[in-house]
Design an enzyme around this catalytic site. Structure first.
Site, PDB file in Angstrom:
ATOM      1  CB  ILE A 183      -0.947  -0.027   1.230  1.00  0.00           C
ATOM      2  CG1 ILE A 183      -1.921  -1.217   1.124  1.00  0.00           C
ATOM      3  CG2 ILE A 183      -1.709   1.288   1.358  1.00  0.00           C
ATOM      4  CD1 ILE A 183      -2.709  -1.505   2.406  1.00  0.00           C
ATOM      5  CG  ASP A 213      12.628   0.054  13.169  1.00  0.00           C
ATOM      6  OD1 ASP A 213      11.457   0.439  13.344  1.00  0.00           O
ATOM      7  OD2 ASP A 213      13.064  -1.045  13.552  1.00  0.00           O
ATOM      8  CG  ASN A 220       1.813   2.400   4.449  1.00  0.00           C
ATOM      9  OD1 ASN A 220       0.670   1.987   4.285  1.00  0.00           O
ATOM     10  ND2 ASN A 220       2.877   1.703   4.058  1.00  0.00           N
ATOM     11  CE1 TYR A 257      -1.814  -5.193  11.301  1.00  0.00           C
ATOM     12  CE2 TYR A 257      -4.186  -5.542  11.207  1.00  0.00           C
ATOM     13  CZ  TYR A 257      -3.028  -5.029  10.653  1.00  0.00           C
ATOM     14  OH  TYR A 257      -3.082  -4.356   9.454  1.00  0.00           O
ATOM     15  CE  LYS A 280      -2.355  -1.637  11.456  1.00  0.00           C
ATOM     16  NZ  LYS A 280      -1.501  -0.643  10.781  1.00  0.00           N
TER      17      LYS A 280
HETATM   18  P1  NAD Z   1       3.529  -4.748   3.317  1.00  0.00           P
HETATM   19  O1  NAD Z   1       4.083  -5.781   4.227  1.00  0.00           O
HETATM   20  O2  NAD Z   1       3.197  -5.113   1.918  1.00  0.00           O
HETATM   21  O3  NAD Z   1       4.481  -3.470   3.281  1.00  0.00           O
HETATM   22  C1  NAD Z   1       4.886  -2.887   4.487  1.00  0.00           C
HETATM   23  C2  NAD Z   1       6.143  -2.068   4.273  1.00  0.00           C
HETATM   24  O4  NAD Z   1       6.503  -1.521   5.551  1.00  0.00           O
HETATM   25  C3  NAD Z   1       7.324  -2.905   3.785  1.00  0.00           C
HETATM   26  O5  NAD Z   1       8.001  -2.210   2.769  1.00  0.00           O
HETATM   27  C4  NAD Z   1       8.198  -3.037   5.050  1.00  0.00           C
HETATM   28  O6  NAD Z   1       9.578  -3.191   4.763  1.00  0.00           O
HETATM   29  C5  NAD Z   1       7.894  -1.732   5.760  1.00  0.00           C
HETATM   30  N1  NAD Z   1       8.164  -1.796   7.195  1.00  0.00           N
HETATM   31  C6  NAD Z   1       7.830  -2.791   8.058  1.00  0.00           C
HETATM   32  N2  NAD Z   1       8.291  -2.506   9.282  1.00  0.00           N
HETATM   33  C7  NAD Z   1       8.928  -1.314   9.202  1.00  0.00           C
HETATM   34  C8  NAD Z   1       9.615  -0.502  10.138  1.00  0.00           C
HETATM   35  N3  NAD Z   1       9.742  -0.876  11.404  1.00  0.00           N
HETATM   36  N4  NAD Z   1      10.141   0.663   9.712  1.00  0.00           N
HETATM   37  C9  NAD Z   1      10.020   1.053   8.413  1.00  0.00           C
HETATM   38  N5  NAD Z   1       9.385   0.314   7.484  1.00  0.00           N
HETATM   39  C10 NAD Z   1       8.840  -0.851   7.869  1.00  0.00           C
HETATM   40  O7  NAD Z   1       2.212  -4.189   4.063  1.00  0.00           O
HETATM   41  P2  NAD Z   1       0.863  -3.544   3.458  1.00  0.00           P
HETATM   42  O8  NAD Z   1      -0.137  -4.615   3.326  1.00  0.00           O
HETATM   43  O9  NAD Z   1       1.181  -2.661   2.322  1.00  0.00           O
HETATM   44  O10 NAD Z   1       0.403  -2.668   4.726  1.00  0.00           O
HETATM   45  C11 NAD Z   1       0.663  -1.264   4.851  1.00  0.00           C
HETATM   46  C12 NAD Z   1      -0.102  -0.743   6.054  1.00  0.00           C
HETATM   47  O11 NAD Z   1      -1.506  -0.975   5.848  1.00  0.00           O
HETATM   48  C13 NAD Z   1       0.252  -1.460   7.361  1.00  0.00           C
HETATM   49  O12 NAD Z   1       0.224  -0.541   8.418  1.00  0.00           O
HETATM   50  C14 NAD Z   1      -0.867  -2.477   7.516  1.00  0.00           C
HETATM   51  O13 NAD Z   1      -1.074  -2.846   8.851  1.00  0.00           O
HETATM   52  C15 NAD Z   1      -2.032  -1.706   6.944  1.00  0.00           C
HETATM   53  N6  NAD Z   1      -3.123  -2.573   6.480  1.00  0.00           N
HETATM   54  C16 NAD Z   1      -2.918  -3.543   5.540  1.00  0.00           C
HETATM   55  C17 NAD Z   1      -3.977  -4.362   5.153  1.00  0.00           C
HETATM   56  C18 NAD Z   1      -3.826  -5.465   4.130  1.00  0.00           C
HETATM   57  O14 NAD Z   1      -4.780  -6.263   3.972  1.00  0.00           O
HETATM   58  N7  NAD Z   1      -2.730  -5.565   3.399  1.00  0.00           N
HETATM   59  C19 NAD Z   1      -5.227  -4.182   5.735  1.00  0.00           C
HETATM   60  C20 NAD Z   1      -5.396  -3.186   6.690  1.00  0.00           C
HETATM   61  C21 NAD Z   1      -4.333  -2.378   7.055  1.00  0.00           C
END
Ligand code: NAD
Length: 261
Positions: A17, A64, A91, A157, A161
């Site tokens: 995302i 981080d 994000n 989780y 959130k």
């Molecule tokens: P993803 O795992 O595809 O990407 C997450 C990115 O965050 C990765 O590039 C990772 O390297 C980076 N990251 C992780 N920990 C980190 C840290 N400590 N410092 C810096 N970067 C860090 O995840 P996504 O699905 O794109 O999710 C993005 C956000 O949306 C998250 O907060 C997730 O909880 C939220 N979200 C996702 C979904 C879903 O279904 N995919 C649903 C609801 C909410």
């Protein structure tokens, strides 16, 4: 090419995302800094290339989000490079599905550290910079459907959130007088690397072929399909506009109709 709109930081912008948001904000006219872990270097580099293709400046920053100095250094770098910060997209997040009683205190600390402390730190340093600039700003965090209702197997989780909603509402109340809006997006099931890791766990538990758990989620919303990062970006893009200036403190669902506020 769109008119230049200012500068943005997208945490976790190397993939999923965050990647889609970073590229969309570049299309919208923002210079974009992607802040991600060093392990995501190649993916972050690819996103930087995409941003530059849209005629915008890009920065690839490593850090981080749960470490305050890393986030502060990223904001400082953006300000030194581009003269200010207009948008913070907090994000980055991680997930873990397990029965409640199988989760460990270490799991708790890790999830809270990235998903909640990370968002707190990003909001804080964005707000400090934006207040100093005196030209308003947009602060946006990642919540989830898991921030709207409890979910079995997703306890910690969910707690993080829900916490993002608390941070978002409180920050909105404190920073409204500076013209800074603070909102969060609450995606449903979005097919990304994060979901893929959850699929590994669930399919291993049920002895089903890889991908079958993800496929089963297609029927979890009223539209009958899982979402993709591109389904989330129009909301985030809109929240970053001038026109969205009267929306603050909200955590807005983008879930194809799973939860109804
Ligand atoms: P993803 O795992 O595809 O990407 C997450 C990115 O965050 C990765 O590039 C990772 O390297 C980076 N990251 C992780 N920990 C980190 C840290 N400590 N410092 C810096 N970067 C860090 O995840 P996504 O699905 O794109 O999710 C993005 C956000 O949306 C998250 O907060 C997730 O909880 C939220 N979200 C996702 C979904 C879903 O279904 N995919 C649903 C609801 C909410």
């Amino acid at each position: 090419m769109s008119q230049h709109k200012g500068s943005a930081v997208v945490t976790g912008g190397a993939e999923g995302i965050g990647r889609a948001i970073a590229i969309r904000l570049a299309q919208d006219g923002f210079d974009v800094a992607v802040l991600d872990l060093p392990s995501s270097e190649a993916k972050a580099q690819a996103v930087v290339g995409e941003i530059e293709k849209h005629g915008r400046k890009a920065l690839k920053l490593f850090g981080d989000v749960s470490i305050e100095e890393d986030v502060k250094a990223a904001v400082d770098r953006v300000v030194a490079s581009w003269g200010g910060l207009d948008v913070m997209i907090a994000n980055a997040g991680i997930s873990l599905n397990r029965p409640f009683h199988e989760m460990t205190v270490e799991d708790f600390d890790r999830l809270v550290s990235v998903n909640l402390k990370g968002v707190f730190i990003c909001y804080k340093h964005a707000a400090i910079q934006m207040m100093k600039q005196g030209r308003g700003g947009r602060i946006i965090g990642a919540s989830s459907i898991a921030g709207k209702k409890g979910m079995a197997g997703n306890s910690i989780y969910c707690a993080t959130k829900f916490g993002v909603r608390g941070l978002t509402q409180s920050a909105a109340m404190e920073y409204g007088k500076y013209g800074i809006t603070v909102n969060a997006y609450a995606p449903g099931v979005i097919e990304t690397g994060l979901l893929d890791k959850l699929d590994d766990y669930h399919t291993a538990q049920s002895n089903q072929p890889k991908g079958s758990w993800t496929k089963s989620l297609n029927s979890s919303n009223v539209l009958g399909r899982n979402g993709h990062p591109q389904d989330v970006v129009p909301l985030v893009s809109f929240l970053c506009t001038e026109e969205a200036g009267f929306i603050t403190g909200q955590t807005i669902l983008v879930d194809g109709g799973i939860c109804f506020d």
